[in-house]
Design a protein around this motif. Structure first.
Motif, mmCIF file in Angstrom:
data_model
loop_
_atom_site.group_PDB
_atom_site.id
_atom_site.type_symbol
_atom_site.label_atom_id
_atom_site.label_comp_id
_atom_site.label_asym_id
_atom_site.label_seq_id
_atom_site.Cartn_x
_atom_site.Cartn_y
_atom_site.Cartn_z
ATOM 1 N N LYS A 209 0.838 -1.199 0.000
ATOM 2 C CA LYS A 209 0.000 0.000 0.000
ATOM 3 C C LYS A 209 0.868 1.242 0.000
ATOM 4 N N GLU A 210 0.271 2.343 -0.405
ATOM 5 C CA GLU A 210 0.997 3.602 -0.380
ATOM 6 C C GLU A 210 1.083 4.124 1.056
ATOM 7 N N ARG A 211 2.099 4.916 1.281
ATOM 8 C CA ARG A 211 2.235 5.538 2.596
ATOM 9 C C ARG A 211 1.075 6.498 2.814
ATOM 10 N N GLU A 212 0.537 6.502 4.054
ATOM 11 C CA GLU A 212 -0.605 7.349 4.351
ATOM 12 C C GLU A 212 -0.373 8.164 5.612
ATOM 13 N N PHE A 213 -1.043 9.278 5.664
ATOM 14 C CA PHE A 213 -0.983 10.186 6.809
ATOM 15 C C PHE A 213 -1.707 9.574 8.002
ATOM 16 N N VAL A 214 -1.108 9.692 9.179
ATOM 17 C CA VAL A 214 -1.735 9.245 10.424
ATOM 18 C C VAL A 214 -2.166 10.445 11.265
ATOM 19 N N GLY A 215 -1.246 11.352 11.505
ATOM 20 C CA GLY A 215 -1.553 12.519 12.315
ATOM 21 C C GLY A 215 -0.382 13.476 12.353
ATOM 22 N N SER A 216 -0.628 14.668 12.858
ATOM 23 C CA SER A 216 0.436 15.662 12.934
ATOM 24 C C SER A 216 0.234 16.567 14.133
ATOM 25 N N ILE A 217 1.327 17.187 14.532
ATOM 26 C CA ILE A 217 1.305 18.164 15.615
ATOM 27 C C ILE A 217 2.067 19.381 15.131
ATOM 28 N N SER A 218 1.471 20.535 15.320
ATOM 29 C CA SER A 218 2.053 21.754 14.763
ATOM 30 C C SER A 218 3.179 22.275 15.644
ATOM 31 N N ARG A 219 3.988 23.142 15.086
ATOM 32 C CA ARG A 219 4.959 23.885 15.881
ATOM 33 C C ARG A 219 4.231 25.037 16.550
ATOM 34 N N GLY A 220 4.735 25.482 17.687
ATOM 35 C CA GLY A 220 4.123 26.617 18.375
ATOM 36 C C GLY A 220 3.007 26.204 19.312
ATOM 37 N N ASP A 221 1.786 26.130 18.791
ATOM 38 C CA ASP A 221 0.658 25.871 19.695
ATOM 39 C C ASP A 221 0.365 24.392 19.897
ATOM 40 N N ASN A 222 1.138 23.514 19.241
ATOM 41 C CA ASN A 222 0.974 22.063 19.402
ATOM 42 C C ASN A 222 -0.438 21.574 19.087
ATOM 43 N N SER A 223 -1.063 22.180 18.122
ATOM 44 C CA SER A 223 -2.348 21.644 17.666
ATOM 45 C C SER A 223 -2.115 20.276 17.039
ATOM 46 N N VAL A 224 -3.125 19.429 17.137
ATOM 47 C CA VAL A 224 -2.998 18.078 16.566
ATOM 48 C C VAL A 224 -4.147 17.803 15.610
ATOM 49 N N TYR A 225 -3.891 16.904 14.694
ATOM 50 C CA TYR A 225 -4.900 16.499 13.708
ATOM 51 C C TYR A 225 -4.643 15.047 13.358
ATOM 52 N N TYR A 226 -5.720 14.286 13.198
ATOM 53 C CA TYR A 226 -5.606 12.867 12.931
ATOM 54 C C TYR A 226 -6.449 12.455 11.732
ATOM 55 N N THR A 227 -6.004 11.428 11.080
ATOM 56 C CA THR A 227 -6.856 10.856 10.060
ATOM 57 C C THR A 227 -8.015 10.138 10.753
ATOM 58 N N ASP A 228 -9.134 10.014 10.059
ATOM 59 C CA ASP A 228 -10.353 9.505 10.698
ATOM 60 C C ASP A 228 -10.184 8.114 11.298
ATOM 61 N N SER A 229 -9.416 7.283 10.647
ATOM 62 C CA SER A 229 -9.326 5.882 11.084
ATOM 63 C C SER A 229 -8.625 5.708 12.431
ATOM 64 N N VAL A 230 -7.927 6.727 12.901
ATOM 65 C CA VAL A 230 -7.224 6.591 14.183
ATOM 66 C C VAL A 230 -7.758 7.540 15.254
ATOM 67 N N LYS A 231 -8.700 8.381 14.898
ATOM 68 C CA LYS A 231 -9.250 9.324 15.874
ATOM 69 C C LYS A 231 -9.851 8.584 17.050
ATOM 70 N N GLY A 232 -9.536 9.061 18.255
ATOM 71 C CA GLY A 232 -10.037 8.425 19.460
ATOM 72 C C GLY A 232 -9.192 7.261 19.936
ATOM 73 N N ARG A 233 -8.251 6.803 19.099
ATOM 74 C CA ARG A 233 -7.386 5.682 19.487
ATOM 75 C C ARG A 233 -5.916 6.101 19.586
ATOM 76 N N PHE A 234 -5.488 7.011 18.725
ATOM 77 C CA PHE A 234 -4.086 7.448 18.689
ATOM 78 C C PHE A 234 -3.982 8.871 19.237
ATOM 79 N N THR A 235 -2.863 9.131 19.894
ATOM 80 C CA THR A 235 -2.592 10.464 20.422
ATOM 81 C C THR A 235 -1.153 10.855 20.119
ATOM 82 N N ILE A 236 -0.989 12.025 19.543
ATOM 83 C CA ILE A 236 0.337 12.560 19.261
ATOM 84 C C ILE A 236 0.675 13.610 20.313
ATOM 85 N N SER A 237 1.902 13.570 20.780
ATOM 86 C CA SER A 237 2.380 14.587 21.721
ATOM 87 C C SER A 237 3.858 14.837 21.450
#
Length: 124
Positions: A43-71
């Motif tokens: 399979k192709e590489r896919e996005f899981v989640g990210s955390i921004s610089r500065g305010d540390n906002s996070v965003y997740y792909t739908d399939s991992v929301k509620g299960r994965f946490t980035i810090s």
């Protein structure tokens, strides 16, 4: 420019947890947005989640929301991907990536630096 090294992968049963780490070299770790991606076999590489610089906002792909946490811990130059309630479909090589750009970055080509990846295998 930072260099990234992932660790923490392994074999886990479905429903289990793993925490991946992404250790960065350099003294400007807090000036980078960080992303996690994964690539399953054939399979192709896919996005899981990210955390921004500065305010540390996070965003997740739908399939991992509620299960994965980035810090991130800027004092330790390390980012984390806590993965809970793992499923067999989460099996993949997981990569962390860094970018000096602002915002929540979901595209691979937004990132300039990549780690070597760590294997996560979830058995059913």
């Amino acid at each position: 420019q930072v260099q990234l090294v992932e660790s923490g992968g392994g074999l886990v049963q479905a429903g289990g947890s793993l925490r991946l780490s992404c250790a960065a070299s350099g003294r400007t770790f807090n000036s980078y947005a960080l992303g996690w991606f994964r690539q399953a076999p054939e399979k192709e590489r896919e996005f899981v989640g990210s955390i921004s610089r500065g305010d540390n906002s996070v965003y997740y792909t739908d399939s991992v929301k509620g299960r994965f946490t980035i810090s991130r811990d800027n004092a330790k130059n390390t980012a984390y991907l806590q993965m809970n309630s793992l499923k067999p479909e989460d099996t993949a090589v997981y990569y962390c990536a860094a970018s000096p750009r602002f915002g929540l970055l979901i595209r691979e080509n937004s990132y300039d630096t990549w780690g070597q990846g760590t294997q996560v295998t979830v058995s059913s």
